[in-house]
Design a protein around this motif. Structure first.
Motif, PDB file in Angstrom:
ATOM      1  N   TRP A 137       0.833  -1.204   0.000  1.00 53.35           N
ATOM      2  CA  TRP A 137       0.000   0.000   0.000  1.00 53.35           C
ATOM      3  C   TRP A 137       0.868   1.255   0.000  1.00 53.35           C
ATOM      4  O   TRP A 137       0.580   2.210  -0.722  1.00 53.35           O
ATOM      5  CB  TRP A 137      -0.917  -0.025   1.223  1.00 53.35           C
ATOM      6  CG  TRP A 137      -1.703   1.225   1.413  1.00 53.35           C
ATOM      7  CD1 TRP A 137      -2.768   1.639   0.671  1.00 53.35           C
ATOM      8  CD2 TRP A 137      -1.484   2.232   2.401  1.00 53.35           C
ATOM      9  NE1 TRP A 137      -3.234   2.853   1.136  1.00 53.35           N
ATOM     10  CE2 TRP A 137      -2.457   3.224   2.202  1.00 53.35           C
ATOM     11  CE3 TRP A 137      -0.572   2.391   3.434  1.00 53.35           C
ATOM     12  CZ2 TRP A 137      -2.544   4.359   3.000  1.00 53.35           C
ATOM     13  CZ3 TRP A 137      -0.662   3.509   4.223  1.00 53.35           C
ATOM     14  CH2 TRP A 137      -1.633   4.481   4.013  1.00 53.35           C
ATOM     15  N   MET A 138       1.935   1.266   0.806  1.00 53.16           N
ATOM     16  CA  MET A 138       2.822   2.435   0.869  1.00 53.16           C
ATOM     17  C   MET A 138       3.484   2.693  -0.484  1.00 53.16           C
ATOM     18  O   MET A 138       3.586   3.846  -0.911  1.00 53.16           O
ATOM     19  CB  MET A 138       3.902   2.232   1.936  1.00 53.16           C
ATOM     20  CG  MET A 138       3.428   2.379   3.351  1.00 53.16           C
ATOM     21  SD  MET A 138       3.157   4.069   3.833  1.00 53.16           S
ATOM     22  CE  MET A 138       4.826   4.667   3.926  1.00 53.16           C
ATOM     23  N   SER A 139       3.936   1.645  -1.153  1.00 55.03           N
ATOM     24  CA  SER A 139       4.603   1.855  -2.440  1.00 55.03           C
ATOM     25  C   SER A 139       3.606   2.243  -3.530  1.00 55.03           C
ATOM     26  O   SER A 139       3.938   3.010  -4.427  1.00 55.03           O
ATOM     27  CB  SER A 139       5.380   0.602  -2.850  1.00 55.03           C
ATOM     28  OG  SER A 139       4.491  -0.477  -3.038  1.00 55.03           O
ATOM     29  N   LYS A 155       0.809  10.184  -0.788  1.00 52.94           N
ATOM     30  CA  LYS A 155      -0.535  10.175  -0.209  1.00 52.94           C
ATOM     31  C   LYS A 155      -0.590   9.272   1.027  1.00 52.94           C
ATOM     32  O   LYS A 155      -1.224   9.619   2.024  1.00 52.94           O
ATOM     33  CB  LYS A 155      -1.539   9.713  -1.255  1.00 52.94           C
ATOM     34  CG  LYS A 155      -2.960   9.686  -0.782  1.00 52.94           C
ATOM     35  CD  LYS A 155      -3.877   9.183  -1.893  1.00 52.94           C
ATOM     36  CE  LYS A 155      -5.280   8.978  -1.375  1.00 52.94           C
ATOM     37  NZ  LYS A 155      -6.143   8.381  -2.395  1.00 52.94           N
ATOM     38  N   ALA A 156       0.072   8.140   0.981  1.00 58.50           N
ATOM     39  CA  ALA A 156       0.088   7.222   2.125  1.00 58.50           C
ATOM     40  C   ALA A 156       0.785   7.865   3.320  1.00 58.50           C
ATOM     41  O   ALA A 156       0.326   7.728   4.458  1.00 58.50           O
ATOM     42  CB  ALA A 156       0.776   5.914   1.742  1.00 58.50           C
ATOM     43  N   ASN A 157       1.884   8.563   3.063  1.00 55.01           N
ATOM     44  CA  ASN A 157       2.585   9.232   4.163  1.00 55.01           C
ATOM     45  C   ASN A 157       1.703  10.298   4.811  1.00 55.01           C
ATOM     46  O   ASN A 157       1.679  10.441   6.031  1.00 55.01           O
ATOM     47  CB  ASN A 157       3.883   9.869   3.662  1.00 55.01           C
ATOM     48  CG  ASN A 157       4.900   8.831   3.265  1.00 55.01           C
ATOM     49  OD1 ASN A 157       4.904   7.732   3.797  1.00 55.01           O
ATOM     50  ND2 ASN A 157       5.750   9.176   2.325  1.00 55.01           N
ATOM     51  N   LEU A 158       0.982  11.058   3.997  1.00 62.52           N
ATOM     52  CA  LEU A 158       0.099  12.094   4.530  1.00 62.52           C
ATOM     53  C   LEU A 158      -1.076  11.482   5.301  1.00 62.52           C
ATOM     54  O   LEU A 158      -1.511  12.034   6.314  1.00 62.52           O
ATOM     55  CB  LEU A 158      -0.399  13.000   3.406  1.00 62.52           C
ATOM     56  CG  LEU A 158       0.677  13.846   2.729  1.00 62.52           C
ATOM     57  CD1 LEU A 158       0.092  14.612   1.562  1.00 62.52           C
ATOM     58  CD2 LEU A 158       1.323  14.782   3.731  1.00 62.52           C
ATOM     59  N   ILE A 159      -1.592  10.358   4.840  1.00 64.91           N
ATOM     60  CA  ILE A 159      -2.678   9.679   5.561  1.00 64.91           C
ATOM     61  C   ILE A 159      -2.194   9.213   6.924  1.00 64.91           C
ATOM     62  O   ILE A 159      -2.870   9.412   7.942  1.00 64.91           O
ATOM     63  CB  ILE A 159      -3.224   8.502   4.724  1.00 64.91           C
ATOM     64  CG1 ILE A 159      -4.008   9.036   3.526  1.00 64.91           C
ATOM     65  CG2 ILE A 159      -4.094   7.585   5.568  1.00 64.91           C
ATOM     66  CD1 ILE A 159      -4.413   7.968   2.531  1.00 64.91           C
ATOM     67  N   ILE A 160      -1.019   8.616   6.962  1.00 66.85           N
ATOM     68  CA  ILE A 160      -0.470   8.147   8.244  1.00 66.85           C
ATOM     69  C   ILE A 160      -0.208   9.322   9.175  1.00 66.85           C
ATOM     70  O   ILE A 160      -0.535   9.270  10.371  1.00 66.85           O
ATOM     71  CB  ILE A 160       0.812   7.326   8.003  1.00 66.85           C
ATOM     72  CG1 ILE A 160       0.466   6.017   7.303  1.00 66.85           C
ATOM     73  CG2 ILE A 160       1.535   7.043   9.313  1.00 66.85           C
ATOM     74  CD1 ILE A 160       1.662   5.253   6.813  1.00 66.85           C
ATOM     75  N   TRP A 216      -2.006   9.945  12.852  1.00 65.55           N
ATOM     76  CA  TRP A 216      -1.249  10.121  14.097  1.00 65.55           C
ATOM     77  C   TRP A 216      -1.574  11.459  14.762  1.00 65.55           C
ATOM     78  O   TRP A 216      -1.667  11.544  15.983  1.00 65.55           O
ATOM     79  CB  TRP A 216       0.251   9.999  13.847  1.00 65.55           C
ATOM     80  CG  TRP A 216       0.683   8.567  13.812  1.00 65.55           C
ATOM     81  CD1 TRP A 216       1.081   7.871  12.712  1.00 65.55           C
ATOM     82  CD2 TRP A 216       0.727   7.662  14.911  1.00 65.55           C
ATOM     83  NE1 TRP A 216       1.364   6.578  13.068  1.00 65.55           N
ATOM     84  CE2 TRP A 216       1.171   6.423  14.409  1.00 65.55           C
ATOM     85  CE3 TRP A 216       0.443   7.770  16.259  1.00 65.55           C
ATOM     86  CZ2 TRP A 216       1.321   5.308  15.217  1.00 65.55           C
ATOM     87  CZ3 TRP A 216       0.598   6.657  17.073  1.00 65.55           C
ATOM     88  CH2 TRP A 216       1.026   5.444  16.558  1.00 65.55           C
ATOM     89  N   ILE A 217      -1.748  12.497  13.971  1.00 66.33           N
ATOM     90  CA  ILE A 217      -2.127  13.796  14.546  1.00 66.33           C
ATOM     91  C   ILE A 217      -3.512  13.698  15.180  1.00 66.33           C
ATOM     92  O   ILE A 217      -3.740  14.186  16.293  1.00 66.33           O
ATOM     93  CB  ILE A 217      -2.078  14.900  13.469  1.00 66.33           C
ATOM     94  CG1 ILE A 217      -0.629  15.201  13.097  1.00 66.33           C
ATOM     95  CG2 ILE A 217      -2.776  16.168  13.942  1.00 66.33           C
ATOM     96  CD1 ILE A 217      -0.472  16.121  11.909  1.00 66.33           C
TER      97      ILE A 217
END
Length: 159
Positions: free
Chosen positions: A95-97, A102-107, A111-112
């Motif tokens: 999913w990350m690749s 977009k995946a980094n921003l979702i994670i 977390w926020i």
């Protein structure tokens, strides 16, 4: 009668007094139930409770359902000799690749949201103050924003 007696206390006054005591305790333990009169505070309260509600729904219902569905897919594939943790790690990496930034921003967003939600709730439980105030303090702490009462909001956010 030789001794003067006190007149009986009307029942209504004692009920009002006990109700007042209960209201004071209720306000102490649940300060966020006090309805603000300022429009800005009302909007802040609604936005804050919306964020907390969104976070609780996400963490109590959406994520457990997503994990349960992932386990069901793993069992449907019938991968012999593989553990679910291996499948979950592969699925997450895939999913990350595939999603990239977009995946980094979702994670980061999750977390926020988790930090604001649980930080606000814990602050409220420990200090008996509003969870919205707790969310604000967690946000300020997490962003290391300057809190200067004589500066504008934008100047404090940039600093």
């Amino acid at each position: 009668r030789l001794w003067p007696t006190r007149p009986p206390i009307p029942k209504q006054e004692t009920e009002e007094k006990s109700n007042q005591v209960l209201r004071n305790h209720f306000r102490y333990f649940f300060p966020w139930f006090r309805v603000p009169t300022n429009l800005r505070q009302v909007l802040r309260l609604k936005l804050g409770f919306g964020i907390i509600l969104w976070g609780l729904i996400l963490f109590c219902f959406c994520w457990p359902w997503k994990i349960h569905r992932s386990r069901e897919r793993f069992q449907e594939y019938g991968l012999e000799g593989r553990a679910y943790s291996q499948y979950a790690a592969f699925s997450f990496a895939n999913w990350m690749s595939a999603e990239g930034l977009k995946a980094n921003l979702i994670i980061l967003g999750y977390w926020i949201l988790a930090m604001l939600t649980f930080g606000g709730i814990m602050y409220s439980m420990l200090t008996f103050r509003s969870p919205i105030e707790g969310m604000w303090l967690v946000f300020v702490w997490a962003t290391a924003a300057a809190i200067d009462p004589f500066s504008s909001t934008s100047a404090c956010a940039v600093a």
